[in-house]
Design a protein around this motif. Structure first.
Motif, mmCIF file in Angstrom:
data_model
loop_
_atom_site.group_PDB
_atom_site.id
_atom_site.type_symbol
_atom_site.label_atom_id
_atom_site.label_comp_id
_atom_site.label_asym_id
_atom_site.label_seq_id
_atom_site.Cartn_x
_atom_site.Cartn_y
_atom_site.Cartn_z
ATOM 1 N N PHE A 54 0.832 -1.201 0.000
ATOM 2 C CA PHE A 54 0.000 0.000 0.000
ATOM 3 C C PHE A 54 0.869 1.254 0.000
ATOM 4 O O PHE A 54 0.622 2.212 -0.728
ATOM 5 C CB PHE A 54 -0.936 0.010 1.215
ATOM 6 C CG PHE A 54 -2.282 -0.619 0.946
ATOM 7 C CD1 PHE A 54 -3.136 -0.083 -0.009
ATOM 8 C CD2 PHE A 54 -2.711 -1.727 1.655
ATOM 9 C CE1 PHE A 54 -4.377 -0.656 -0.264
ATOM 10 C CE2 PHE A 54 -3.947 -2.311 1.409
ATOM 11 C CZ PHE A 54 -4.790 -1.769 0.453
ATOM 12 N N LEU B 140 -12.120 -5.760 2.585
ATOM 13 C CA LEU B 140 -11.057 -5.678 1.573
ATOM 14 C C LEU B 140 -11.625 -5.897 0.167
ATOM 15 O O LEU B 140 -11.263 -5.192 -0.782
ATOM 16 C CB LEU B 140 -9.953 -6.694 1.871
ATOM 17 C CG LEU B 140 -9.050 -6.330 3.055
ATOM 18 C CD1 LEU B 140 -8.198 -7.522 3.482
ATOM 19 C CD2 LEU B 140 -8.142 -5.155 2.704
ATOM 20 N N GLY C 55 -13.568 -2.754 -0.756
ATOM 21 C CA GLY C 55 -12.652 -1.696 -1.186
ATOM 22 C C GLY C 55 -12.117 -1.983 -2.578
ATOM 23 O O GLY C 55 -12.037 -1.097 -3.437
ATOM 24 N N PHE C 56 -11.758 -3.240 -2.805
ATOM 25 C CA PHE C 56 -11.239 -3.641 -4.106
ATOM 26 C C PHE C 56 -12.274 -3.406 -5.205
ATOM 27 O O PHE C 56 -11.983 -2.750 -6.216
ATOM 28 C CB PHE C 56 -10.809 -5.112 -4.024
ATOM 29 C CG PHE C 56 -10.671 -5.821 -5.347
ATOM 30 C CD1 PHE C 56 -10.064 -5.210 -6.435
ATOM 31 C CD2 PHE C 56 -11.121 -7.125 -5.484
ATOM 32 C CE1 PHE C 56 -9.941 -5.881 -7.646
ATOM 33 C CE2 PHE C 56 -10.997 -7.800 -6.687
ATOM 34 C CZ PHE C 56 -10.413 -7.175 -7.767
ATOM 35 N N ASN D 288 -5.042 1.205 -5.813
ATOM 36 C CA ASN D 288 -6.345 0.529 -5.802
ATOM 37 C C ASN D 288 -6.191 -0.970 -6.000
ATOM 38 O O ASN D 288 -6.903 -1.772 -5.401
ATOM 39 C CB ASN D 288 -7.246 1.095 -6.907
ATOM 40 C CG ASN D 288 -7.654 2.529 -6.622
ATOM 41 O OD1 ASN D 288 -7.474 3.023 -5.509
ATOM 42 N ND2 ASN D 288 -8.196 3.211 -7.626
ATOM 43 N N TRP E 198 -5.602 -3.310 -3.070
ATOM 44 C CA TRP E 198 -6.745 -3.850 -2.316
ATOM 45 C C TRP E 198 -7.001 -5.301 -2.703
ATOM 46 O O TRP E 198 -7.308 -6.133 -1.863
ATOM 47 C CB TRP E 198 -8.002 -3.006 -2.549
ATOM 48 C CG TRP E 198 -7.970 -1.738 -1.763
ATOM 49 C CD1 TRP E 198 -7.356 -0.567 -2.129
ATOM 50 C CD2 TRP E 198 -8.527 -1.488 -0.463
ATOM 51 N NE1 TRP E 198 -7.507 0.382 -1.147
ATOM 52 C CE2 TRP E 198 -8.225 -0.164 -0.112
ATOM 53 C CE3 TRP E 198 -9.252 -2.275 0.428
ATOM 54 C CZ2 TRP E 198 -8.630 0.404 1.097
ATOM 55 C CZ3 TRP E 198 -9.657 -1.720 1.628
ATOM 56 C CH2 TRP E 198 -9.342 -0.395 1.953
ATOM 57 N N THR F 73 -4.015 -7.396 -1.349
ATOM 58 C CA THR F 73 -4.105 -7.574 0.096
ATOM 59 C C THR F 73 -5.290 -8.462 0.466
ATOM 60 O O THR F 73 -5.210 -9.237 1.429
ATOM 61 C CB THR F 73 -4.197 -6.212 0.785
ATOM 62 O OG1 THR F 73 -3.062 -5.441 0.388
ATOM 63 C CG2 THR F 73 -4.183 -6.347 2.289
#
Lengths: 452, 338
Positions: free
Chosen positions: A104, B14, B17-18, B56, B59, B62
């Motif tokens: 990030f 997550l 958000g993605f 972006n 996301w 992660t």
């Protein structure tokens, strides 16, 4: 061909390829952050030009590093699902933390860095580059924490049919990490230095009066970087070897092509290895040198491959526990040989660029151009030692490679993905390298205008 | 609430958000060849997501990493079972990622249009394939007793899941168009809005059919534990307000509506699945749940602490990016970098 072999090829190819670009990111991000900090401190516009010029090469490289990294993130599930099941309790955490702490940071701030030149203050912009550099290097830390567990498992218990984490700090404090991480970090520094030196040398040979100052200064900074990186990567690598001698003796003995136990151990300079008959048909040795390299004395015993194989069979049951010796032997020699050469070349570059003798020696400038690739070759050889030396284990002593592959994928599946990756990665390499050459050979003033 | 539930929620966050962030990124990439023809127009469109697309995408990465850490068996079953579909997705993401960076590095029109195609395909493929993947999760797949799915690609390409793929594609395209509505100015913005106006009714139709089909053939909307019915209704309502605000010319509210549709749809999927992660159509005993597929309590504690520290920090600095690059763009803008 079976799915284990194909999956190994696919993982090896995609990882090695990914790691052509990662060290450049690690090293150049730091290089750029340092230069941009100099720009903020001195207000000297040449530094800004240097940051933008080398930044172009950095970004082309960065893009390939990022996209090939996505494949790696999912690879453990795609091809190695049994590994993911057995190891997920330990291996997943550093990967998730890598995303949260490093990816990030790196990815958000690279966007600000590229697009933010006129939107944020100079100081903030330099700080943003530091965030990118910190993010990149942190990502290396977390993936190496994960990798180190595979080399040297710590802080775990075997429960519920899998390896479960019992001590997170043991994982982070794994001594293997604290040899491997600085080794990779400083290798990155040397890569960045040698790459900038190569392009600078090309320009200095052109003797264009408008760009001489720019590339002289780039060369001085890069040479310093390359020397610091090369010296440290060598010293740390040496310490790492001594650690491995106690910790993964099979890897070390395979690296040295040492079949029989010796006391004191002699260092092999050149050998012809006959893996089938477990002997070297030719071996040029320096007596006692291996004992000294590994244990700092001239008398210590170095255990040979055959004895280690017998020990492993006693411990883990019948099987072949000998890694590919020829590959380990020559990879390690390549790594060490190039490492020494890098210290020599970067040392001379520092010396001569300080006393302004560099441009008088056009032979040396010509040498610096291909030398730009030396660290990459050494790094690849180093990873071959580290990873093939782990054979037959995917996690040392806990899980074998053959038990780790996904049961649900077929050889046809992997053929398809492997060939797709080969074609696409091949195209990317050609395009990426040609773009780096285009921007690396361009006039700094023009490139800065167009490339941003 | 135990940590297994917390991590189910975090994975939902997550993925939300993605899908919210990459949703408009993919949408912008899909719209690129349709609404922008000239090079400087295309540059303006690409530059709306230029500073943010990479972050972006993290996301998604992660979300994958968190799935590995919290529910390793889901990570193992999903990624190995959906192998070929995911390989296509990765190939798409690879060409898309380098395309953003490489496109502006040469002047030749053929060079630039090649990378425009890469951006288009590299946005379309992942949008479609994530839809197919999520629909298959809702429907369930033939997971065997060893927790592996051996069916290969073809059973995943069933009509219901393909429709799910089209729904994702449609929603992301609408989301991208409304993002361009708030990020561009002038004629180009009007084109993006016009495109959204044209596809809105077909997308609504797809969503309605998909929801009915979901109600009839899955238990996502009537799962006895939590169900996805309320978020499904909210997703449908916000999709309707999207069309309303689009016609009213309210760009900000259109974007918010489309974003809420995607968030609610994601919540619908996950709350409908809860507490299951991957449904087995062969035997309920083979179903992966947040308990049988999870990491140990110790590992969950570790990653909970890390997420509690870093997620807020990430939200702050990512939010800052959107603040820095809040200015609208046009083909005449001076600050086009890609």
């Amino acid at each position: 061909m079976d799915t284990v072999i194909l999956s190994r090829w696919q993982f090896a190819i995609t990882t090695i390829y990914h790691f052509f670009f990662v060290p450049v990111t690690l090293g150049l991000s730091t290089f750029l952050a340092v230069l941009e900090t100099r720009y903020v401190i001195t207000n000297d516009e040449t530094y800004k030009k240097m940051v933008k010029f080398w930044g172009n090469i950095f970004l082309i490289n960065f893009a390939i590093g990022v996209v090939t990294g996505i494949v790696q993130e999912f690879h453990f599930g795609l091809n190695w699902s049994e590994y993911a099941r057995f190891m997920g309790d330990i291996f997943g955490a550093p990967l998730a933390i890598e995303g949260l702490m490093a990816f990030f940071l790196e990815s958000t701030f690279i966007g600000i860095w590229i697009f933010g030149w006129d939107k944020i203050s100079k100081k903030t912009h330099a700080a943003v580059m530091w965030m990118v550099a910190i993010g990149s290097n942190l990502s290396a830390l977390w993936i190496l924490i994960a990798n180190s567990f595979m080399q040297n498992p710590v802080g775990y218990a075997i429960r519920n049919g899998r390896a479960e984490m019992t001590d997170f700090w043991a994982l982070v404090g794994n001594p293997n990490v604290w040899y491997q991480f600085p080794h990779v970090l400083t290798a990155g520094i040397s890569v960045g230095g040698f790459l900038v030196m190569a392009f600078s040398a090309w320009h200095l040979l052109k003797k264009n009066p408008h760009t001489q100052d720019f590339f002289r200064r780039s060369m001085r900074w890069a040479a310093g970087f390359a020397l610091v990186g090369s010296l440290l990567v060598g010293l740390i690598g040496h310490a790492q070897g001594q650690f491995l001698a106690k910790n993964q003796s099979m890897k070390i003995s395979a690296m040295e092509g040492l079949w029989e136990t010796e006391q004191p151990g002699s260092f092999s300079v050149v050998a012809l290895i006959d893996e089938k008959n477990q002997q070297n048909t030719f071996d040029l040795k320096i007596p006692k040198a291996l004992s000294f390299l590994l244990f700092n004395d001239f008398s210590s015993e170095v255990i040979g491959i055959k004895e280690l194989q017998a020990e492993a069979e006693a411990l883990y049951g019948p099987g072949n526990y000998i890694p590919p010796v020829t590959l380990s032997y020559w990879s390690s020699r390549t790594m060490i040989g190039i490492g020494l050469l890098m210290i020599l070349i970067s040392g001379l570059a520092v010396l001569w660029s300080r006393v302004d003798g560099l441009e008088k020696r056009s032979w040396f400038l010509k040498l610096l151009i291909p030398a730009g690739l030396l660290p990459t070759v050494a790094i690849t050889a180093g990873w071959l030692v580290a990873e093939t030396g782990r054979w037959p284990w995917i996690v040392h002593g806990l899980q074998k490679i053959e038990d780790a592959v996904s049961p649900s994928i077929t050889a046809g599946n992997i053929f398809f993905s492997l060939i797709s990756f080969l074609i696409l990665y091949g195209v990317l390499a050609v395009v990426g390298v040609s773009l780096m050459l285009k921007y690396g050979k361009s006039d700094p003033a023009a490139a800065v205008e167009k490339g941003e | 609430m135990d940590l297994n539930i917390l991590w189910f929620i975090l994975i939902t966050i997550l993925f939300s958000g993605f899908f919210f962030l990459e949703g408009f990124d993919y949408g912008v990439g899909i719209l690129l060849p349709f609404i922008a023809k000239k090079d400087n127009e295309r540059r303006a469109v690409i530059n709306t997501i230029g500073p943010v697309w990479d972050a972006n995408e993290v996301w998604m990465i992660t979300a994958g990493g968190a799935m590995f850490a919290a529910f390793p068996h889901m990570y193992a079953t999903l990624f190995s079972g959906f192998y070929i579909a995911l390989i296509f997705m990765l190939l798409g993401l690879i060409i898309r990622g380098v395309a953003f960076e490489f496109r502006s590095k040469r002047e030749e029109p053929s060079w630039r249009s090649s990378w425009d195609w890469a951006i288009f395909i590299g946005s379309l493929l992942p949008a479609l394939l994530w839809g197919v993947t999520i629909a298959n999760l809702m429907r369930g797949v033939a997971i065997e007793a060893d927790w592996n799915y051996y069916g290969g690609l073809l059973p995943l390409l069933n009509p219901y899941s393909l429709l799910g793929g089209l729904v994702f594609l449609g929603l992301f395209t609408l989301h991208g168009a409304s993002f361009l509505g708030i990020k561009l100015e002038g004629e180009l913005k009007q084109k993006a809005k016009g495109f959204a106006g044209k596809i809105w009714i077909p997308v609504v139709a797809l969503v309605v059919i998909f929801l009915i089909w979901t109600y009839l053939s899955t238990d996502i909307l009537n799962n006895p534990g939590w169900d996805g019915l309320i978020p499904a209704i909210l997703a449908a309502l916000t999709l309707l307000t999207y069309g309303w605000f689009l016609r009213q010319g309210k760009e900000g509210l259109t974007f918010i509506s489309g974003g809420l549709t995607i968030l609610m749809a994601t919540v619908m999927v996950f709350s409908g699945l809860f507490p299951r992660l991957m449904i087995s159509t062969l035997d309920p005993a083979n179903t992966l749940t947040i308990y049988n597929a999870s990491s140990s309590p110790y590992t969950l504690r570790v990653i909970t602490i890390v997420a509690a520290i870093f997620l807020p920090i990430i939200l702050i600095y990512q939010g800052w990016t959107y603040w820095i690059f809040r200015k609208r763009l046009s083909p005449e803008s001076s600050d086009l970098h890609y």
